[in-house]
Design an enzyme around this catalytic site. Structure first.
Site, mmCIF file in Angstrom:
data_model
loop_
_atom_site.group_PDB
_atom_site.id
_atom_site.type_symbol
_atom_site.label_atom_id
_atom_site.label_comp_id
_atom_site.label_asym_id
_atom_site.label_seq_id
_atom_site.Cartn_x
_atom_site.Cartn_y
_atom_site.Cartn_z
ATOM 1 N N HIS A 23 3.862 -8.402 -7.740
ATOM 2 C CA HIS A 23 2.703 -9.246 -8.052
ATOM 3 C C HIS A 23 3.029 -10.739 -7.982
ATOM 4 O O HIS A 23 2.198 -11.531 -7.543
ATOM 5 C CB HIS A 23 2.116 -8.848 -9.415
ATOM 6 C CG HIS A 23 1.452 -7.500 -9.371
ATOM 7 N ND1 HIS A 23 1.990 -6.380 -9.969
ATOM 8 C CD2 HIS A 23 0.327 -7.082 -8.730
ATOM 9 C CE1 HIS A 23 1.207 -5.343 -9.729
ATOM 10 N NE2 HIS A 23 0.193 -5.735 -8.985
ATOM 11 N N GLN A 42 -10.719 8.487 -5.493
ATOM 12 C CA GLN A 42 -9.307 8.838 -5.351
ATOM 13 C C GLN A 42 -8.792 9.628 -6.558
ATOM 14 O O GLN A 42 -9.433 9.677 -7.600
ATOM 15 C CB GLN A 42 -8.472 7.566 -5.192
ATOM 16 C CG GLN A 42 -8.673 6.537 -6.294
ATOM 17 C CD GLN A 42 -8.593 5.099 -5.810
ATOM 18 O OE1 GLN A 42 -7.997 4.820 -4.794
ATOM 19 N NE2 GLN A 42 -9.175 4.176 -6.559
ATOM 20 N N ASP A 46 -17.445 -2.404 -3.381
ATOM 21 C CA ASP A 46 -16.574 -2.350 -2.209
ATOM 22 C C ASP A 46 -16.266 -3.785 -1.748
ATOM 23 O O ASP A 46 -17.195 -4.558 -1.461
ATOM 24 C CB ASP A 46 -17.308 -1.559 -1.115
ATOM 25 C CG ASP A 46 -16.507 -1.475 0.177
ATOM 26 O OD1 ASP A 46 -15.349 -1.946 0.207
ATOM 27 O OD2 ASP A 46 -17.043 -0.944 1.158
ATOM 28 N N ASP A 57 -5.316 -7.020 -2.477
ATOM 29 C CA ASP A 57 -4.339 -6.180 -3.188
ATOM 30 C C ASP A 57 -4.905 -4.767 -3.220
ATOM 31 O O ASP A 57 -5.224 -4.225 -4.274
ATOM 32 C CB ASP A 57 -4.142 -6.731 -4.608
ATOM 33 C CG ASP A 57 -3.095 -5.945 -5.377
ATOM 34 O OD1 ASP A 57 -2.259 -5.274 -4.754
ATOM 35 O OD2 ASP A 57 -3.113 -5.999 -6.624
ATOM 36 N N GLU A 59 -4.943 -2.847 -11.512
ATOM 37 C CA GLU A 59 -4.055 -2.931 -12.686
ATOM 38 C C GLU A 59 -4.283 -4.210 -13.481
ATOM 39 O O GLU A 59 -3.927 -4.300 -14.648
ATOM 40 C CB GLU A 59 -2.570 -2.937 -12.294
ATOM 41 C CG GLU A 59 -2.086 -1.826 -11.427
ATOM 42 C CD GLU A 59 -2.066 -2.221 -9.962
ATOM 43 O OE1 GLU A 59 -2.969 -2.965 -9.520
ATOM 44 O OE2 GLU A 59 -1.152 -1.768 -9.248
HETATM 45 N N1 SAM Z 1 0.034 -2.695 -5.336
HETATM 46 C C1 SAM Z 1 -0.688 -1.721 -4.682
HETATM 47 C C2 SAM Z 1 -0.005 -1.094 -3.533
HETATM 48 O O1 SAM Z 1 0.761 -0.158 -3.724
HETATM 49 O O2 SAM Z 1 -0.207 -1.506 -2.416
HETATM 50 C C3 SAM Z 1 -2.159 -1.978 -4.616
HETATM 51 C C4 SAM Z 1 -2.605 -1.952 -6.019
HETATM 52 S S1 SAM Z 1 -4.206 -1.894 -6.596
HETATM 53 C C5 SAM Z 1 -4.129 -0.582 -7.771
HETATM 54 C C6 SAM Z 1 -5.192 -1.226 -5.322
HETATM 55 C C7 SAM Z 1 -6.664 -1.106 -5.727
HETATM 56 O O3 SAM Z 1 -7.485 -1.267 -4.565
HETATM 57 C C8 SAM Z 1 -7.056 0.239 -6.321
HETATM 58 O O4 SAM Z 1 -7.363 0.070 -7.671
HETATM 59 C C9 SAM Z 1 -8.264 0.699 -5.498
HETATM 60 O O5 SAM Z 1 -9.272 1.316 -6.251
HETATM 61 C C10 SAM Z 1 -8.706 -0.631 -4.883
HETATM 62 N N2 SAM Z 1 -9.514 -0.488 -3.654
HETATM 63 C C11 SAM Z 1 -9.311 0.377 -2.629
HETATM 64 N N3 SAM Z 1 -10.267 0.203 -1.680
HETATM 65 C C12 SAM Z 1 -11.069 -0.785 -2.124
HETATM 66 C C13 SAM Z 1 -12.244 -1.400 -1.588
HETATM 67 N N4 SAM Z 1 -12.772 -1.023 -0.424
HETATM 68 N N5 SAM Z 1 -12.808 -2.407 -2.301
HETATM 69 C C14 SAM Z 1 -12.289 -2.800 -3.494
HETATM 70 N N6 SAM Z 1 -11.201 -2.239 -4.053
HETATM 71 C C15 SAM Z 1 -10.591 -1.245 -3.369
#
Ligand code: SAM
Length: 332
Positions: free
Chosen positions: A86, A55, A162, A182, A110
């Protein structure tokens, strides 16, 4: 964040609407929530910008909202209000569980979700399954106040991978008390859309200990039916898997939206907990320093406005989300 299906490529920067408003602004950042609506933010400073294999990552200082993480053009967390999101993601489920010891976070780069989980003294281990090490590194470096030491807590472990594959690799071993999803929005071509499907919720259910629960962020709520489809579909998908499902929301200013959460429980009903018991559990577990969640909020938050109850049960077009029939939010 943001909701709604629909196509179209949006501009993320544009001319300021008025020169007088633009003082001190490096650029404008526009997040479109749907083809014909969105929110513009004044960027005071860009602290970090990179493109990872998963991303686009930005850490910026926004006017009014403060330091902010943006992924693929969508605001994830801002200093002004990340604590609302959170606290509301973590504490309702953790408090409803009688004694959570092992917690899995999917996403949560985060570190603010981990920060809130670690406030519960009964928690012995928190694993955070984040797909993108670059998000973790950027947050550790530029947003230390968001993780507030969580990454260095001896109970915390980071696993890069993942979340979907990780949960499935446990092949039905019930090891977690609470699983917290999250993750970023389900964007077409993004890393997270398979974290909102019936198949994934079934995999999560299979790794929960008896009485365990899942909580997931569930996108934004809207009075506009097309925009409410995603959140209602997440609710219906959880209902297809968990014996007991609760839906609740809170206003998150930097998201410019009423944000939804869904708890799927295999044990206690979070809505059955009275204010005294919530207060007792918070005190017994040493959970202090809360600015939003508390006994009063817990007992009120499962009472939904009538229009929302109506949407959850009756919104046409909302459906059970499956791997072969995923749902995507608007990407602009
Ligand atoms: N609070 C947020 C919102 O706006 O909905 C979500 C926050 S957090 C930063 C989301 C995280 O999910 C990101 O750091 C992203 O890299 C991670 N993420 C996305 N797809 C994922 C996956 N398949 N497995 C693990 N982490 C994942």
């Amino acid at each position: 964040m943001t909701n709604s299906t629909g196509g179209g490529k949006a501009e993320r920067t544009a001319s300021p609407p008025s020169p007088g408003l633009a003082k001190g602004i490096e650029r404008w950042f526009i997040e479109r929530h749907a083809p014909y609506t969105g929110h513009y933010y004044g960027v005071l400073k860009t602290l970090y910008k990179a493109k990872s294999p998963f991303q686009e990552i930005e850490v910026v200082e926004l006017a009014y909202y403060g330091k902010t993480l943006i992924l693929d053009g969508k605001v994830q967390s801002s200093a002004d209000s990340e604590w609302i999101y959170h606290e509301m993601l973590v504490h309702p489920a953790l408090v409803a569980h009688e004694g959570p010891e092992r917690v899995l976070i999917i996403g949560g780069g985060e570190g603010a979700t981990a920060r809130e989980v670690l406030k519960h003294a009964c928690v012995k281990a928190v694993e955070m399954l984040e797909i993108d090490i670059e998000v973790y590194r950027a947050c550790r470096r530029y947003l230390p106040e968001f993780n507030a030491g969580a990454f260095d807590d001896p109970r915390f472990s980071l696993i890069i991978g993942d979340g979907r594959k990780f949960v499935e690799s446990l092949s039905g071993r019930p090891v977690y008390d609470v699983v917290i999803v999250d993750a970023t929005d389900p964007l077409e071509g993004g890393p997270a859309y398979l974290l909102y499907t019936k198949e994934f919720y079934e995999a999560i259910r299979s790794v929960l200990k008896p009485g365990g629960m899942m909580v997931t962020q569930a996108e934004d709520v809207s009075t506009v039916p097309q925009m409410a489809t995603c959140t209602v579909s997440i609710y219906r998908t959880a209902k297809a898997v968990f014996p007991l499902v609760r839906y609740y929301t809170c206003w998150v200013p930097s998201f410019d939206g009423e944000w939804a959460f869904v708890i799927g429980s295999t044990g206690p009903d979070p809505a059955g907990l009275g204010a005294e018991e919530v207060a007792r559990r918070l005190e017994e577990r040493g959970v202090g320093d809360l600015k939003y969640y508390g006994p009063g909020v817990h007992t009120a938050m499962f009472n939904l406005p009538r229009y929302l109850e109506g949407l959850l049960e009756g919104l046409e077009g909302a459906r059970v989300i499956r791997d072969g029939e995923p749902i995507f939010v608007f990407s602009g």
